[in-house]
Design a protein around this motif. Structure first.
Motif, mmCIF file in Angstrom:
data_model
loop_
_atom_site.group_PDB
_atom_site.id
_atom_site.type_symbol
_atom_site.label_atom_id
_atom_site.label_comp_id
_atom_site.label_asym_id
_atom_site.label_seq_id
_atom_site.Cartn_x
_atom_site.Cartn_y
_atom_site.Cartn_z
ATOM 1 N N GLU A 1 0.821 -1.210 -0.128
ATOM 2 C CA GLU A 1 -0.020 0.090 0.169
ATOM 3 C C GLU A 1 0.761 1.352 0.154
ATOM 4 O O GLU A 1 0.735 2.138 -0.625
ATOM 5 C CB GLU A 1 -0.929 0.080 1.337
ATOM 6 C CG GLU A 1 -2.052 -1.009 1.242
ATOM 7 C CD GLU A 1 -2.801 -1.016 2.483
ATOM 8 O OE1 GLU A 1 -2.672 -0.025 3.179
ATOM 9 O OE2 GLU A 1 -3.702 -2.122 2.922
ATOM 10 N N TRP A 2 1.893 1.221 0.545
ATOM 11 C CA TRP A 2 2.860 2.265 1.118
ATOM 12 C C TRP A 2 3.750 2.622 -0.351
ATOM 13 O O TRP A 2 3.794 3.610 -0.635
ATOM 14 C CB TRP A 2 3.659 2.351 2.178
ATOM 15 C CG TRP A 2 2.997 2.193 3.465
ATOM 16 C CD1 TRP A 2 1.785 2.392 3.612
ATOM 17 C CD2 TRP A 2 3.416 2.026 4.717
ATOM 18 N NE1 TRP A 2 1.218 2.370 5.101
ATOM 19 C CE2 TRP A 2 2.425 2.133 5.782
ATOM 20 C CE3 TRP A 2 4.824 1.800 5.322
ATOM 21 C CZ2 TRP A 2 2.686 2.001 7.059
ATOM 22 C CZ3 TRP A 2 5.077 1.597 6.556
ATOM 23 C CH2 TRP A 2 3.945 1.731 7.485
ATOM 24 N N TRP B 1 5.064 6.411 -0.714
ATOM 25 C CA TRP B 1 5.767 6.533 0.665
ATOM 26 C C TRP B 1 7.057 6.044 1.006
ATOM 27 O O TRP B 1 7.265 6.039 2.192
ATOM 28 C CB TRP B 1 4.514 6.471 1.790
ATOM 29 C CG TRP B 1 3.320 7.107 1.574
ATOM 30 C CD1 TRP B 1 3.069 8.332 0.987
ATOM 31 C CD2 TRP B 1 1.982 7.158 2.335
ATOM 32 N NE1 TRP B 1 1.969 8.919 0.982
ATOM 33 C CE2 TRP B 1 1.238 8.169 2.175
ATOM 34 C CE3 TRP B 1 1.731 6.006 3.211
ATOM 35 C CZ2 TRP B 1 0.086 8.216 2.640
ATOM 36 C CZ3 TRP B 1 0.355 6.101 3.836
ATOM 37 C CH2 TRP B 1 -0.396 7.352 3.456
ATOM 38 N N VAL B 2 7.606 5.176 0.082
ATOM 39 C CA VAL B 2 8.814 4.375 0.355
ATOM 40 C C VAL B 2 10.090 4.846 -0.368
ATOM 41 O O VAL B 2 9.702 5.116 -1.569
ATOM 42 C CB VAL B 2 8.588 2.895 0.189
ATOM 43 C CG1 VAL B 2 9.673 2.034 0.559
ATOM 44 C CG2 VAL B 2 7.112 2.448 0.969
ATOM 45 N N VAL C 1 10.418 4.802 -4.425
ATOM 46 C CA VAL C 1 10.180 3.618 -5.213
ATOM 47 C C VAL C 1 8.526 3.463 -4.942
ATOM 48 O O VAL C 1 8.060 2.977 -4.038
ATOM 49 C CB VAL C 1 11.016 2.251 -4.690
ATOM 50 C CG1 VAL C 1 10.543 1.159 -5.426
ATOM 51 C CG2 VAL C 1 12.371 2.583 -4.859
ATOM 52 N N SER C 2 7.919 3.538 -6.373
ATOM 53 C CA SER C 2 6.413 3.346 -6.269
ATOM 54 C C SER C 2 5.867 2.032 -7.122
ATOM 55 O O SER C 2 4.650 2.148 -7.598
ATOM 56 C CB SER C 2 5.810 4.491 -6.814
ATOM 57 O OG SER C 2 6.277 4.827 -8.096
ATOM 58 N N VAL C 3 6.800 1.385 -7.463
ATOM 59 C CA VAL C 3 6.420 0.250 -8.584
ATOM 60 C C VAL C 3 6.317 -1.157 -7.622
ATOM 61 O O VAL C 3 7.406 -1.621 -6.828
ATOM 62 C CB VAL C 3 7.480 -0.215 -9.533
ATOM 63 C CG1 VAL C 3 7.119 -1.380 -10.354
ATOM 64 C CG2 VAL C 3 7.425 1.135 -10.324
ATOM 65 N N GLN D 1 3.941 10.149 6.533
ATOM 66 C CA GLN D 1 2.402 9.892 6.382
ATOM 67 C C GLN D 1 2.166 8.422 6.767
ATOM 68 O O GLN D 1 1.282 8.170 7.085
ATOM 69 C CB GLN D 1 1.813 10.314 4.942
ATOM 70 C CG GLN D 1 2.044 11.412 4.440
ATOM 71 C CD GLN D 1 3.117 11.876 3.565
ATOM 72 O OE1 GLN D 1 4.421 11.533 3.978
ATOM 73 N NE2 GLN D 1 3.071 12.472 2.494
ATOM 74 N N ALA D 2 3.134 7.742 6.267
ATOM 75 C CA ALA D 2 2.929 6.166 6.568
ATOM 76 C C ALA D 2 3.063 5.861 8.261
ATOM 77 O O ALA D 2 2.129 5.144 8.668
ATOM 78 C CB ALA D 2 4.109 5.276 5.807
ATOM 79 N N SER D 3 4.003 6.363 8.783
ATOM 80 C CA SER D 3 4.025 6.261 10.313
ATOM 81 C C SER D 3 2.788 7.137 10.751
ATOM 82 O O SER D 3 2.221 6.264 12.068
ATOM 83 C CB SER D 3 5.300 7.080 10.651
ATOM 84 O OG SER D 3 6.713 6.613 10.255
ATOM 85 N N ALA D 4 1.877 8.014 10.504
ATOM 86 C CA ALA D 4 0.998 8.635 11.057
ATOM 87 C C ALA D 4 -0.316 7.669 10.687
ATOM 88 O O ALA D 4 -0.817 7.582 11.777
ATOM 89 C CB ALA D 4 0.704 9.804 10.366
#
Length: 248
Positions: free
Chosen positions: A24-25, A30-31, A38-40, A56-59
Motif C-alpha cells: 500500500e505504501w 511513501w517508500v 520507489v512506487s512500483v 504519512q506512513a508512520s502517521a
C-alpha cells in the motif's frame, strides 16, 4: 553476492510493517530506497540498501488499532462459516468494556481491515486479538513467532484410573502431530480436572488433539494470556483496546 529481495519482504523483515501494508505504501509513493522514491510493486532491493518511509506512513500506522476481545463460544475467529458469525461482529460501541483505560474513541472505520492475529476455535473462549497493525499480526502469527500463549483446559480422563505421569510428560514434550514433533510445551495440573497449557505454536485444534492422544477429553478451553498481555477481568463478549504500555 547477496541476492536482491522484494522491497515489501525486506520492509517486513525490518519490522517496518506487514507486506500488505508495504505494498500500500509503495503504491502511495511513501517508500524510499537510498533516498529515492520507489512506487512500483514488485521492486527489489539489496540487503545493504537503506529503506525509509515517509511521515504519512508512520502517521497512518499510529492510527491503526489493536483490540482485545473475550470471545464467547459459538463465534468463529475469522470469516463467517457454516452459518456462524465472525467474532468481529461483537466489536461495537455498546460492547466496549466500561473499564477500558485507554482514551481512544471508537469509530466504525476501525473495523476496516481488522483481522484476527491467531485463531480461537468456535467451541473455545477467551482472549482473541483483532488488529489493523501488520507488525502485531506478524509478531503473533509469523513463522518465527516466539510469543507464547496460555490456556486453561478442563478435561475428563476417558481411561481407567488417572492420567499417568508419563503421559503428562508426553504432553510437555514428545507428541507428534501431522508427522512432525510438536515444540516443547508447558503443561501442569491447575486442579484435579483442569490443566494449564503454555504453547509456542498454534496448529489447528492443537490442544484438543494433544489431549485426545493421551486419553483426555476436553470439556472446556479458555485462552487467558498471549505473551505479556492477559485476559484479566475482561467480561465475556466485551472488548477493550490494547494499552500503549502493553507489549505482547
Amino acid at each position: 553476492m547477496t541476492e536482491p529481495v522484494r522491497l515489501s519482504k525486506r520492509m517486513s523483515e525490518l519490522g517496518l510493517c506487514s507486506r500488505r501494508e508495504a505494498d500500500e505504501w509503495i503504491e502511495k509513493g511513501w517508500v524510499r530506497v537510498d533516498g529515492v522514491v520507489v512506487s512500483v510493486l514488485g521492486s527489489k532491493v539489496l540487503p545493504h540498501q537503506k529503506v525509509t518511509v515517509e511521515r504519512q506512513a508512520s502517521a497512518e500506522q499510529a492510527q491503526r488499532v489493536t483490540i482485545l476481545l473475550n470471545k464467547p463460544m459459538g463465534y468463529v475467529s475469522g470469516q463467517a462459516e457454516d452459518g456462524y458469525k465472525p467474532a468481529v461482529v461483537l466489536v461495537n460501541e455498546q460492547s466496549r468494556w466500561a473499564e477500558d483505560q485507554t482514551e481512544m474513541r471508537f469509530h466504525p472505520r476501525q473495523l476496516k481491515s481488522l483481522v484476527p492475529a491467531g485463531r480461537l476455535d468456535i467451541d473455545s473462549v477467551g482472549l482473541l486479538v483483532l488488529t489493523q497493525d501488520g507488525r502485531i499480526a506478524k509478531q503473533l502469527i509469523g513463522e518465527d513467532s516466539a510469543v507464547d500463549k496460555e490456556y486453561l483446559v478442563r478435561v475428563q480422563y476417558t481411561r481407567p484410573g488417572k492420567l499417568p505421569e508419563s503421559d503428562l510428560k508426553r504432553l510437555n514434550h514428545g507428541l507428534i502431530m501431522d508427522g512432525k514433533p510438536l515444540r516443547p510445551a508447558k503443561v501442569v495440573w491447575q486442579n484435579e480436572d483442569q490443566l494449564r497449557f503454555t504453547l509456542r505454536e498454534g496448529k489447528k485444534r492443537q490442544i484438543r488433539r494433544m489431549c485426545d492422544m493421551v486419553g483426555l477429553k476436553v470439556i472446556g478451553l479458555k485462552r487467558v494470556r498471549i505473551g505479556g498481555v492477559k485476559l484479566g477481568e475482561l467480561p465475556t463478549g466485551q472488548w477493550r483496546y490494547l494499552r500503549p504500555d502493553e507489549k505482547f
